[in-house]
Design a protein around this motif. Structure first.
Motif, mmCIF file in Angstrom:
data_model
loop_
_atom_site.group_PDB
_atom_site.id
_atom_site.type_symbol
_atom_site.label_atom_id
_atom_site.label_comp_id
_atom_site.label_asym_id
_atom_site.label_seq_id
_atom_site.Cartn_x
_atom_site.Cartn_y
_atom_site.Cartn_z
ATOM 1 N N UNK A 527 32.569 41.426 53.248
ATOM 2 C CA UNK A 527 31.812 42.353 52.410
ATOM 3 C C UNK A 527 32.286 42.165 50.973
ATOM 4 N N UNK A 528 32.018 40.985 50.406
ATOM 5 C CA UNK A 528 32.695 40.576 49.173
ATOM 6 C C UNK A 528 32.240 41.294 47.913
ATOM 7 N N UNK A 529 31.478 42.375 48.043
ATOM 8 C CA UNK A 529 31.156 43.190 46.876
ATOM 9 C C UNK A 529 32.232 44.240 46.626
ATOM 10 N N UNK A 530 33.068 44.496 47.651
ATOM 11 C CA UNK A 530 34.154 45.455 47.524
ATOM 12 C C UNK A 530 35.436 44.733 47.070
ATOM 13 N N UNK A 531 36.336 45.450 46.415
ATOM 14 C CA UNK A 531 37.556 44.849 45.878
ATOM 15 C C UNK A 531 38.697 44.943 46.881
ATOM 16 N N UNK A 532 39.328 43.800 47.236
ATOM 17 C CA UNK A 532 40.469 43.809 48.173
ATOM 18 C C UNK A 532 41.720 44.419 47.538
ATOM 19 N N UNK A 533 42.789 44.485 48.335
ATOM 20 C CA UNK A 533 43.992 45.208 47.921
ATOM 21 C C UNK A 533 44.856 44.454 46.918
ATOM 22 N N UNK A 534 44.923 43.134 47.003
ATOM 23 C CA UNK A 534 45.781 42.362 46.100
ATOM 24 C C UNK A 534 45.239 40.945 45.988
ATOM 25 N N UNK A 535 45.778 40.192 45.033
ATOM 26 C CA UNK A 535 45.320 38.830 44.827
ATOM 27 C C UNK A 535 46.422 37.807 44.992
ATOM 28 N N UNK A 536 46.021 36.538 45.080
ATOM 29 C CA UNK A 536 46.937 35.409 45.206
ATOM 30 C C UNK A 536 46.704 34.483 44.018
ATOM 31 N N UNK A 537 47.783 34.002 43.440
ATOM 32 C CA UNK A 537 47.681 33.091 42.302
ATOM 33 C C UNK A 537 48.166 31.707 42.692
ATOM 34 N N UNK A 538 47.355 30.718 42.410
ATOM 35 C CA UNK A 538 47.741 29.322 42.553
ATOM 36 C C UNK A 538 46.919 28.542 41.538
#
Length: 776
Positions: A527-538
């Protein structure tokens, strides 16, 4: 050889297609394991994300993805047709509810099918231009063309292979339309106003097919305006040639206008459904821009023909060239003043295609054909993509021009224009070599056909009152040897390509599986219109891998959002500045690999706005009587966040700790693994009294998940009152991480040499707890 000669043309084509399919299927033997596919390259993985989503929500597809450019999200500009077709086939094969394994297998096989089908329009194009023998030679060349094989092998689930099929089909149908129109004098029907007869002609039918194919390409690839505009660029050239030899040009008007009108009729309903708010005139999205663009190409074609008609009645053919230059200038000025948004989209699109975008210079596939990222001349791309076929194609093009074929034959003139334009694109960005593969195959086939005629000449004999070409009896060995020499490099490069495709290294596969299984699950993957809890950086190269394999949101990926921010983080010399970037993006994990420290460092520096050479010092070494100057990594290089993390495991920082490292060791002194996962944590703060101005160190010994022991430390300087504040990233007890401390921290001052031991809990690290510890 005689048995091959006795086969029908259809049988020969089918045999070549079978061979082409088999060599493209070769990677299946090692890319398919336990029902899971290892896909080729990077973009295939985002296609797979979209394909899985579309299969589950058919015919819905991802319009905006919160798992990209986290936490802001990213609007997806890729047209949906390619992924939608794979999803549809998966649904059919899976009887309405296919498993992920079924979807991956269908997606991995799809480019093989599309790539093999591309031989069909190629054969018809070559045959229409130069005869059946050239057509057969062309598809043999294409079957082993390295650059085409790379985008059509098993697992290469990217839309490039569809671009080749669609563009070649459109160009082939247009060539047929021109040929039929010129041969049957379509202009005569137009002058008599016999429009019904014209529309029913084979020329019109082929033009309609070309137009529909162009419309399909709009729904498949954002670069489709290249194909649409190519026809319009051909029109004034052909009109000038026709004026020179006093040939009627009604066939050009009929073929071009019918094609563009058909494209409009087909594409308008889809644009009306798919256009998005805010992107109504964007060239990067399916929008009204494409309708307006096709209309403009249609209008330009009509104006070119009107000018040609006027010049033909009153002036010389070269007057037309001057008139066209004036017309183009008027059109450009008028479009810029009356439709600035539309004009800017066209200019930015042309600039992007020609490689003028600064970001493109950091992408290997977007580099110029004959130059590497350092600006040095190279032939490696041409050799790796075409082998000797590039030379034979270039020789053929010169021969065709020398014989004057373009001025005699409109279809050959179109092919030459097509070849030149695609070559310019490939010259600007080597990624477009795959589009050039068709032209190289046709021209190489022509070269082989000329060799065949020279080494195996035909004689004309009379039999039963009829003249017939018959083959003479020279040895076929010289022809076979020369053809084998031309084909062999392409075959060897292709075999190497399918044996060692550009796939995700096993270290990355294991690491991403670990991230998926051992880090907190993020929400809204489907449901990629909602914002997840955290992100990953690479680094952006690995973003699509992380999204698909680990199902975690990333700050940047292969669409390159936030790439400057990411580069600034990795090259930051200041931990506070680096942490500010992560805080703004709500990043919890950082993934690095050795290629970022080595090969990709140049691109990272360029995008960060840094001088690459400033990270190195020159060192002169004497070897015998000669001196050799080399570049050595300096303190600026070693103090960058990237090197601190990947080489020194976060030592010298207080908020970054190693969680996981892959198995492969890439250097021994110090021992460095291929891929590493770091966690961004608040860190525990040790504070207390020390001597004023004293540097206080905190250090411990840890063991990684690979049983590698390493030392971690951080330092802080006590203020004028003797108070120090030291942040440490690892816990020494109660830890749940696969990387753990085997000793408590030793806190020591460099002046007093006073030291104390202290243990730190996992809770203290995660909550940013403050612990008191006086050294004096």
């Amino acid at each position: 050889m005689s048995k091959i000669d006795s086969l029908s043309v259809r049988t020969k084509i089918l045999l070549v297609m079978l061979f082409a399919s088999l060599i493209r299927l070769f990677p299946l033997s090692f890319l398919l394991s336990d029902g899971r596919v290892t896909f080729v390259s990077y973009d295939s993985y985002y296609h797979m994300r979209n394909i899985l989503y579309t299969t589950q929500h058919f015919p819905g597809h991802i319009l905006s993805d919160s798992y990209i450019n986290y936490p802001l999200g990213f609007d997806i500009s890729w047209p949906p047709l390619y992924d939608m077709l794979i999803s549809l086939v998966s649904l059919v094969v899976g009887l309405g509810s296919p498993s992920d394994s079924t979807i991956e297998l269908v997606a991995a096989l799809f480019p093989v099918v599309i790539g093999t089908l591309s031989l069909v329009p190629l054969y018809f194009t070559s045959s229409a231009l130069f005869g059946r023998r050239v057509g057969l030679y062309s598809i043999v060349v294409f079957a082993v063309m390295p650059i085409h094989l790379m985008v059509s092998m098993f697992g290469a689930t990217d839309h490039h292979v569809a671009e080749i099929l669609l563009s070649t089909t459109a160009f082939t149908l247009f060539i047929f339309s021109l040929k039929e129109g010129a041969d049957h004098d379509v202009c005569r029907k137009l002058t008599k106003s016999d429009l019904i007869s014209c529309i029913r002609s084979r020329s019109a039918i082929f033009a309609i097919g070309a137009g529909i194919t162009l419309a399909v390409s709009v729904l498949t690839w954002t670069g489709s305006p290249i194909f649409i505009g190519l026809f319009a660029l051909y029109v004034p050239v052909q009109l000038a040639l026709d004026l020179k030899v006093k040939r009627n040009s009604g066939y050009i008007l009929a073929s071009s206008c019918i094609m563009y009108l058909s494209a409009l009729v087909f594409v308008i309903p889809f644009v009306a459904i798919m256009v998005r708010e805010g992107y109504e005139l964007s060239a990067a999205f399916v929008s009204w821009f494409h309708v307006l663009y096709i209309l403009s190409m249609l209008g330009f074609t009509l104006m070119c023909w009107v000018v040609a008609h006027f010049i033909g009645n009153r002036g010389q053919w070269w007057h037309y060239l001057l008139a066209i230059l004036v017309l183009i200038a008027v059109v450009v000025i008028g479009t810029k003043s009356m439709m600035p948004t539309f004009f800017s989209n066209i200019i930015s699109g042309i600039g992007y295609l020609l490689g003028f975008d600064e970001t493109l210079s950091t992408i290997n596939e977007a580099l110029p054909l004959f130059w590497d990222q350092y600006g040095d001349f190279t032939l490696s791309s041409v050799w790796g993509g075409f082998g000797l076929f590039f030379l034979s194609a270039f020789a053929s093009l010169l021969l065709i021009l020398r014989k004057g074929f373009p001025s005699k034959n409109p279809t050959i003139a179109f092919f030459v224009i097509w070849s030149v334009i695609v070559f310019v694109l490939a010259l600007s960005q080597r990624r477009f070599m795959y589009l050039l593969s068709i032209n190289v195959a046709v021209l190489s086939g022509y070269f082989m056909g000329q060799l065949h005629s020279w080494l195996m000449p035909e004689a004309v004999k009379e039999h039963g009152g009829k003249r017939k070409k018959v083959q003479t009896d020279p040895s076929k060995m010289p022809l076979l040897l020369i053809l084998g020499m031309l084909l062999l490099p392409g075959v060897l490069i292709s075999v190497a390509a399918v044996s060692n495709p550009s796939v995700m290294p096993s270290d990355w596969q294991e690491t991403l599986d670990w991230v998926k299984d051992h880090t907190p699950v993020t929400s809204y993957y489907n449901d990629p219109l909602q914002t997840p809890e955290y992100g990953v950086l690479s680094w952006w190269d690995f973003g699509n891998w992380i999204i698909y394999r680990s199902q975690r949101p990333v700050v940047t990926n292969n669409f390159q959002p936030a790439v400057q921010e990411t580069a600034a983080f990795f090259l930051s010399q200041n931990e506070t500045e680096a942490s500010d970037i992560l805080d703004e993006r709500n990043v919890k994990y950082i993934l690095t690999d050795i290629s970022m420290v080595k090969g990709k460092f140049f691109s990272i520096a360029k995008l960060a706005g840094e001088d690459y050479d400033s990270f190195f010092d020159e060192e002169t070494l004497t070897k015998g009587s000669s001196a050799v100057t080399t570049k050595v990594e300096n303190d600026k290089f070693k103090n960058s966040m990237l090197v601190k993390l990947h080489v020194y495991d976060g030592s010298g920082s207080g908020h970054y700790r190693l969680l996981y490292e892959s198995n492969t060791t890439v250097t021994q002194d110090p021992e460095v693994k291929y891929v590493k996962v770091f966690e961004y944590v608040p860190g525990v703060t040790i504070t207390g009294k020390a001597q004023p101005g004293e540097t206080v160190y905190g250090a411990t010994t840890l063991v990684s998940n690979r049983d590698r022991q390493f030392d971690y430390y951080n330092s802080a300087v006590a203020d004028e009152n003797g108070t120090y504040s030291l942040v440490l990233a690892y816990s020494t007890q109660d830890g749940t991480s696969s990387t753990s401390a085997i000793l408590p921290y030793t806190i020591i001052g460099d002046k007093s040499r006073s030291s104390k031991k202290i243990n730190v809990t996992e809770s203290a690290v995660q909550t940013g707890e403050v612990l008191l510890l006086d050294l004096v």
